[in-house]
Every structure is written in structure tokens, then in C-alpha cells.
Design a protein around this motif. Sequence first.
Motif, PDB file in Angstrom:
ATOM      1  N   PRO A  14       0.804  -1.229   0.000  1.00 21.95           N
ATOM      2  CA  PRO A  14       0.000   0.000   0.000  1.00 21.95           C
ATOM      3  C   PRO A  14       0.838   1.281   0.000  1.00 21.95           C
ATOM      4  O   PRO A  14       0.440   2.270  -0.623  1.00 21.95           O
ATOM      5  CB  PRO A  14      -0.842  -0.111   1.273  1.00 21.95           C
ATOM      6  N   SER A  15       2.026   1.273   0.632  1.00 19.22           N
ATOM      7  CA  SER A  15       2.829   2.512   0.663  1.00 19.22           C
ATOM      8  C   SER A  15       3.337   2.858  -0.734  1.00 19.22           C
ATOM      9  O   SER A  15       3.197   4.007  -1.195  1.00 19.22           O
ATOM     10  CB  SER A  15       4.058   2.365   1.573  1.00 19.22           C
ATOM     11  N   ARG A  45      -6.226  -9.364   7.139  1.00 19.69           N
ATOM     12  CA  ARG A  45      -6.327  -8.190   8.007  1.00 19.69           C
ATOM     13  C   ARG A  45      -7.266  -7.122   7.450  1.00 19.69           C
ATOM     14  O   ARG A  45      -7.393  -6.954   6.250  1.00 19.69           O
ATOM     15  CB  ARG A  45      -4.948  -7.544   8.182  1.00 19.69           C
ATOM     16  N   ALA A  48      -7.298  -0.114  10.033  1.00 21.99           N
ATOM     17  CA  ALA A  48      -8.048   1.082  10.442  1.00 21.99           C
ATOM     18  C   ALA A  48      -7.345   2.299   9.855  1.00 21.99           C
ATOM     19  O   ALA A  48      -6.207   2.592  10.213  1.00 21.99           O
ATOM     20  CB  ALA A  48      -8.082   1.163  11.971  1.00 21.99           C
ATOM     21  N   ALA A 133      13.608  -5.701  -7.536  1.00 25.34           N
ATOM     22  CA  ALA A 133      14.892  -4.994  -7.638  1.00 25.34           C
ATOM     23  C   ALA A 133      15.957  -5.930  -7.080  1.00 25.34           C
ATOM     24  O   ALA A 133      15.762  -6.531  -6.025  1.00 25.34           O
ATOM     25  CB  ALA A 133      14.837  -3.720  -6.814  1.00 25.34           C
ATOM     26  N   ASP A 162       9.885  -1.185  -0.049  1.00 21.48           N
ATOM     27  CA  ASP A 162      10.048  -2.632  -0.200  1.00 21.48           C
ATOM     28  C   ASP A 162      10.073  -3.357   1.138  1.00 21.48           C
ATOM     29  O   ASP A 162      10.745  -4.380   1.282  1.00 21.48           O
ATOM     30  CB  ASP A 162      11.297  -2.949  -1.046  1.00 21.48           C
ATOM     31  N   GLU A 286       7.044   0.311   5.843  1.00 24.71           N
ATOM     32  CA  GLU A 286       7.817  -0.568   6.728  1.00 24.71           C
ATOM     33  C   GLU A 286       9.292  -0.619   6.362  1.00 24.71           C
ATOM     34  O   GLU A 286      10.090  -1.154   7.131  1.00 24.71           O
ATOM     35  CB  GLU A 286       7.185  -1.963   6.753  1.00 24.71           C
ATOM     36  N   LEU A 299       0.098   1.893   9.024  1.00 25.20           N
ATOM     37  CA  LEU A 299      -0.174   2.270   7.628  1.00 25.20           C
ATOM     38  C   LEU A 299      -0.579   3.741   7.517  1.00 25.20           C
ATOM     39  O   LEU A 299      -0.314   4.384   6.501  1.00 25.20           O
ATOM     40  CB  LEU A 299      -1.246   1.354   7.013  1.00 25.20           C
ATOM     41  N   ASN A 300      -1.192   4.280   8.576  1.00 23.99           N
ATOM     42  CA  ASN A 300      -1.516   5.716   8.537  1.00 23.99           C
ATOM     43  C   ASN A 300      -0.233   6.543   8.426  1.00 23.99           C
ATOM     44  O   ASN A 300      -0.163   7.494   7.642  1.00 23.99           O
ATOM     45  CB  ASN A 300      -2.324   6.102   9.788  1.00 23.99           C
TER      46      ASN A 300
HETATM   47  C1  LIG Z   1      -1.595  -7.639  12.439  1.00 26.28           C
HETATM   48  C2  LIG Z   1      -1.377  -6.252  11.925  1.00 26.28           C
HETATM   49  C3  LIG Z   1      -2.424  -5.321  11.929  1.00 26.28           C
HETATM   50  C4  LIG Z   1      -2.223  -4.012  11.454  1.00 26.28           C
HETATM   51  N1  LIG Z   1      -3.254  -3.117  11.538  1.00 26.28           N
HETATM   52  C5  LIG Z   1      -3.042  -1.826  11.151  1.00 26.28           C
HETATM   53  C6  LIG Z   1      -4.105  -0.844  11.246  1.00 26.28           C
HETATM   54  O1  LIG Z   1      -5.235  -1.133  11.680  1.00 26.28           O
HETATM   55  N2  LIG Z   1      -3.849   0.440  10.851  1.00 26.28           N
HETATM   56  C7  LIG Z   1      -2.622   0.807  10.369  1.00 26.28           C
HETATM   57  O2  LIG Z   1      -2.425   1.984  10.030  1.00 26.28           O
HETATM   58  N3  LIG Z   1      -1.616  -0.103  10.240  1.00 26.28           N
HETATM   59  C8  LIG Z   1      -1.791  -1.403  10.618  1.00 26.28           C
HETATM   60  N4  LIG Z   1      -0.778  -2.321  10.480  1.00 26.28           N
HETATM   61  C9  LIG Z   1       0.485  -1.911   9.832  1.00 26.28           C
HETATM   62  C10 LIG Z   1       0.376  -2.070   8.300  1.00 26.28           C
HETATM   63  O3  LIG Z   1      -0.058  -3.358   7.986  1.00 26.28           O
HETATM   64  C11 LIG Z   1       1.722  -1.802   7.636  1.00 26.28           C
HETATM   65  O4  LIG Z   1       2.139  -0.502   8.019  1.00 26.28           O
HETATM   66  C12 LIG Z   1       1.615  -1.820   6.114  1.00 26.28           C
HETATM   67  O5  LIG Z   1       1.109  -3.031   5.677  1.00 26.28           O
HETATM   68  C13 LIG Z   1       2.974  -1.583   5.500  1.00 26.28           C
HETATM   69  O6  LIG Z   1       2.834  -1.515   4.100  1.00 26.28           O
HETATM   70  P1  LIG Z   1       4.106  -1.349   3.186  1.00 26.28           P
HETATM   71  O7  LIG Z   1       3.589  -1.075   1.806  1.00 26.28           O
HETATM   72  O8  LIG Z   1       5.058  -0.390   3.782  1.00 26.28           O
HETATM   73  O9  LIG Z   1       4.858  -2.759   3.248  1.00 26.28           O
HETATM   74  P2  LIG Z   1       4.460  -4.169   2.631  1.00 26.28           P
HETATM   75  O10 LIG Z   1       2.999  -4.360   2.643  1.00 26.28           O
HETATM   76  O11 LIG Z   1       5.337  -5.153   3.347  1.00 26.28           O
HETATM   77  O12 LIG Z   1       4.905  -4.065   1.107  1.00 26.28           O
HETATM   78  C14 LIG Z   1       6.236  -4.194   0.699  1.00 26.28           C
HETATM   79  C15 LIG Z   1       6.207  -4.775  -0.718  1.00 26.28           C
HETATM   80  O13 LIG Z   1       7.527  -4.727  -1.261  1.00 26.28           O
HETATM   81  C16 LIG Z   1       7.772  -5.943  -1.977  1.00 26.28           C
HETATM   82  N5  LIG Z   1       9.243  -6.109  -2.094  1.00 26.28           N
HETATM   83  C17 LIG Z   1      10.140  -6.480  -1.148  1.00 26.28           C
HETATM   84  N6  LIG Z   1      11.387  -6.522  -1.679  1.00 26.28           N
HETATM   85  C18 LIG Z   1      11.257  -6.147  -2.982  1.00 26.28           C
HETATM   86  C19 LIG Z   1      12.194  -5.994  -4.065  1.00 26.28           C
HETATM   87  N7  LIG Z   1      13.515  -6.229  -3.904  1.00 26.28           N
HETATM   88  N8  LIG Z   1      11.723  -5.607  -5.279  1.00 26.28           N
HETATM   89  C20 LIG Z   1      10.394  -5.353  -5.469  1.00 26.28           C
HETATM   90  N9  LIG Z   1       9.451  -5.490  -4.481  1.00 26.28           N
HETATM   91  C21 LIG Z   1       9.907  -5.891  -3.261  1.00 26.28           C
HETATM   92  C22 LIG Z   1       7.080  -7.002  -1.104  1.00 26.28           C
HETATM   93  O14 LIG Z   1       6.850  -8.181  -1.832  1.00 26.28           O
HETATM   94  C23 LIG Z   1       5.790  -6.245  -0.768  1.00 26.28           C
HETATM   95  O15 LIG Z   1       4.820  -6.414  -1.777  1.00 26.28           O
HETATM   96  C24 LIG Z   1      -0.955  -3.627  10.954  1.00 26.28           C
HETATM   97  C25 LIG Z   1       0.095  -4.560  10.911  1.00 26.28           C
HETATM   98  C26 LIG Z   1      -0.102  -5.851  11.411  1.00 26.28           C
HETATM   99  C27 LIG Z   1       1.048  -6.839  11.390  1.00 26.28           C
END
Ligand SMILES: Cc1cc2nc3c(=O)[nH]c(=O)nc-3n(C[C@H](O)[C@H](O)[C@H](O)COP(=O)(O)OP(=O)(O)OC[C@H]3O[C@@H](n4cnc5c(N)ncnc54)[C@H](O)[C@@H]3O)c2cc1C
Length: 399
Positions: A14-15, A45, A48, A133, A162, A286, A299-300
Motif C-alpha cells: 500500500p505505501s 487483516r 483502520a 529490484a 520494499d 515498513e 499504515l496511517n
Molecule cells: C496484524 C497487523 C495489523 C495491522 N493493523 C493496522 C491498522 O489497523 N492500521 C494501520 O495503520 N496499520 C496497521 N498495520 C500496519 C500495516 O499493515 C503496515 O504498516 C503496512 O502493511 C505496511 O505496508 P508497506 O507497503 O510499507 O509494506 P508491505 O505491505 O510489506 O509491502 C512491501 C512490498 O515490497 C515488496 N518487495 C520487497 N522486496 C522487494 C524488491 N527487492 N523488489 C520489489 N518489491 C519488493 C514485497 O513483496 C511487498 O509487496 C498492521 C500490521 C499488522 C502486522
Amino acid sequence: MVARTDVAVVGAGPSGLTACCLLAEAGIAVTLLAGKARAPEADPRTIALMQPSIRLLVHLDLWPGPLMAQSAPLWKLKLVDDSAGLLSAGPVVFDAREIGPEPFGWSIPIGALTAALEGRARGLGVIFLEEEAARLQTSGAAALLRTASGASISAPMVLGADGRNSLVRSAARISTVEWSYDQTALASSFDHGAPHRDTSIEYHKDSGPLTTVPMPGQRSSLVWLERPERAEALAAMPEADFARALQAALHGDLGVVSNVGPRRLFPMCGLTAQAFARNRVMLLGEAAHVLPPIGAQGLNLSLRDAATAAELIAGAMASGDDPGSPDVLERYDRLRRRDILPRQGAVDAVNRSLLAGSILPHGARVLGLMLASGIGPLRRRIMQQGLGPPDLPRAMRAL
Ligand SMILES: Cc1cc2nc3c(=O)[nH]c(=O)nc-3n(C[C@H](O)[C@H](O)[C@H](O)COP(=O)(O)OP(=O)(O)OC[C@H]3O[C@@H](n4cnc5c(N)ncnc54)[C@H](O)[C@@H]3O)c2cc1C
């Protein structure tokens, strides 16, 4: 051959997808290294998202609409001190109506959110490379990314979205502070016999918080932080036994628990990047910060990372400046630092006060709950702070 683009984004969570949408709608050429095997629908999941994040979805024409139909409003947050310490506080209810006419936010299935963002990014002309990457060089006037199959992309700016084991972060030589908790989160969803009344309940137990978050109808999602062995045992239980264990943990507050969805475990850890931008790289989500799921911050924060990055890059490019210049990177680092670090600290303190088992942190948490319950202005300030900082990026501001 090297393909050139204005911004390369690594990671289709999502980021990364949010940053792609915001950059592309500002007319910036974006290439996304999306990785290979993505199956966001399999994630049980719900997330929120608070009002500033919902306003970002409105800005991207994703809200209201099909996403809203799968989501539920969050009008109340109830904190229940369910720990075995000597001191205890009564429940504290935070009601969004005390601070305005809107709910705090909405509980949205993360798979549906990710799919909607991906559809929007494709519609806005983002180039998707279904590859990971493999290498990143960040010296000189542009960064050079290489994929596993040997494709090369050159860009003056790379967004590392990532995830927690970020390759982009290591390649930009950004170190991290990492820690772990003796906890695993069990995420799932369930039907219940009593209505949730648009209320999320957070039970503060000795092994960590157990949180229910409303979904449409008489269903809620669950994030249950437990000691790792107990979480594994709960995940392995037959459904009927798990439903009974959950109903007991909720003290029957939501009535009979049934129809439990898939259960998935997430080991709990924390991570902070020591810089949020360096060497033509900005870190999002993350890749920059990992925190336990308490108070719905992760995620917010990540969406605020994406919106801040897009605004700074678009601003620099509109004035003909280098979007990867030290000036732009320094501004991103400064803006994100003052939002991320205090929130990460607060979430960590609440979690450790439960796990510590000693009187001082436990007493401080109980005292905090009592004060929030009794003092209206303090309670309203906590609610405002929980929604996000006052200085939001433009795409998240109220009209
Ligand atoms: C149980 C649980 C409940 C949660 N509830 C909430 C909530 O209610 N509200 C809230 O705000 N947050 C919540 N969070 C936090 C939220 O889920 C995370 O902040 C969010 O999912 C992070 O998203 P992201 O895009 O940063 O990372 P990710 O979703 O981990 O995405 C990273 C992506 O990068 C890809 N990637 C990795 N390496 C490479 C590479 N070398 N090349 C290309 N792609 C690559 C991965 O495959 C993945 O698709 C919760 C977390 C957990 C564990």
C-alpha cells in the motif's frame, strides 16, 4: 539498455502504490518494480485508516465507492484494562462525536485497499515491472536499479517501499535500529452475536493488547497479541475451540463468537531507519518504520510518508530542481522524523508497560487511562493526536 524515468518506486504494497498514484497524477513519470508473486486478497487483516488517510483516498477518487461498501466506520474506541496488576482502571471510551461530525476513520480490508490502489496506479499510467529490484547504485546524478532478469532503470529519485527487509535501504547505506518483542500477533475475523456498535475494543492484557475492529454487519476483525507459543497454539486450534477461547478472552462482550476467518500469525518486532532519506532514496512504510499494531498507526504513518514524498518531489520538479538533491532529502527526513519517532515511542511504551510485569510502567499506564477517562480536554487532545499531526501533506488536508 537503460530505461529512464522520473521516479522509480520499489515495492507494490500500500505505501509504494499510494506514492505511485500521487506522483503519476502530478504528471510525473513513474516506474514501479512490483515484484512477482503478489496475492493481497489472501491477507485476512483489515486496516483502520483515520480521516487524513480517508481524505487521501477521496483525493485519489477511491472513496466513497466499492471500497467503502466493504468497510465499516469507527465511531468509538474503547480501552479496557484487562491486566492482572494490583492497580486497575475502568474502561475509557473515546467517542469521535466529542471532536467533530465524522467517525475517527474506517476499517478497510487490506487486500481490497491494495487492489484498488493498484487499479488506480495502472489507470494513471504507472509502468509496472513485475520483477524484483536486485541491485541499486546510488552514486552520481541518477540512481541505477537492476532487476533479477538484468533490466536497468535510471532515475534521479528512488522510493524504497520494499518492506522491512528493504534492499533499497541497505543499498543507500542507511542503517537501522531493530528490536523484537516476546509476542506474536494473530490476525483473523469473526461473526458475533451482539452488535459492535461501530466500536473498536482494545483489551490491555498481560501478554499485550487484544483488539477487535468493526466490519460490516455483526462481524469484527481481530488482532490478538500473545506470547509466541500461545499464539501458535491458538492458530492451530480447531475452529470451535478457538471461537470459545476468543469469546472467553472478550468476556462475552460481543456475544457468541462463530464463523472464524483464516488465522495468520505476525511475529512482533520494531524497526527504525536511522535516516528516512539519503543518497537519492526516500524510505516509505515498513522500509522506514515497523511498530506493533496498537492504536492503528503503521499504515496511517506510511500513507503520510507517501504523500509527503510525492509533494516534495512534485514541488522540486515543478521548479526545475533535482528531486533527489540533498535539500529535498533533508526536508523529507526532517518532516517524517517528527511524525514517526514520537508515535513509535508511544506505541512501544504502551506495549512494554503490559509486558514488563513491574509496577512502575503498569502504574503509569493505568494512571494515563484514569486521567484520559476523567479529563475531557485531555481525552479530546489524545483523540486529535491519534488521528495524525496538524501539519498534513496537501492531499490529506480537509477541503
Ligand atoms: C496484524 C497487523 C495489523 C495491522 N493493523 C493496522 C491498522 O489497523 N492500521 C494501520 O495503520 N496499520 C496497521 N498495520 C500496519 C500495516 O499493515 C503496515 O504498516 C503496512 O502493511 C505496511 O505496508 P508497506 O507497503 O510499507 O509494506 P508491505 O505491505 O510489506 O509491502 C512491501 C512490498 O515490497 C515488496 N518487495 C520487497 N522486496 C522487494 C524488491 N527487492 N523488489 C520489489 N518489491 C519488493 C514485497 O513483496 C511487498 O509487496 C498492521 C500490521 C499488522 C502486522
